[in-house]
Design a protein around this motif. Structure first.
Motif: not given
Length: 134
Positions: A31-32, A35-36, A39-40, A87, A89-90, A95
């Motif tokens: 993940l970028q 976006h962990s 982070d979500w 969500y 990107d998480f 995606r």
């Protein structure tokens, strides 16, 4: 220089050490930054509106089908309807994998790929309603 996402895949035996079946071909991407899963969790707790609707209600598959784009993505899972736009990107599979269920009832795909995941917990702040009975 930006690096491309690394792909880790499940290979080898279809059984874990306890002899239980595990999904075949399940891939995760790197993940970028930002976006962990933590982070979500922070985003969910931030108070930001992740639903995009004002009323919790029933939605038909026809209504859900209209929301099948990356900037407007709804998915039904196990009878609940989620606006998963925030969500995307998480999602650990990326995606592209989550978009496979965009605008659809993704229950069977969800069960096949990761039945152990607690979607209602992960997506609670994205839950916009229930899937209408046929």
């Amino acid at each position: 220089m930006a690096s491309s996402p690394q792909v880790a895949s499940s290979t080898g035996s279809n059984n874990n050490s306890a002899g239980q079946q595990k999904p075949v071909g399940r891939n995760k991407i790197a993940l970028q930054p930002g976006h962990s899963p933590m982070d979500w969790a922070r985003l969910k707790d931030s108070g930001k509106d992740l639903k995009g609707v004002t009323e919790f209600r029933e939605y038909t598959l026809e209504e859900i089908a209209k929301h099948n784009k990356p900037d407007d993505c709804w998915v039904a899972i196990q009878g609940f309807v989620y606006n998963v736009t925030a969500y995307l990107d998480f999602h650990p599979g990326g995606r592209k994998q989550l978009m496979r269920a965009a605008g659809k009832d993704g229950t069977e795909m969800f069960k096949k790929m990761h039945s152990w995941v607690n979607a209602p917990h992960i997506l609670d702040k994205c839950c916009i309603g229930m899937l209408a009975k046929k």
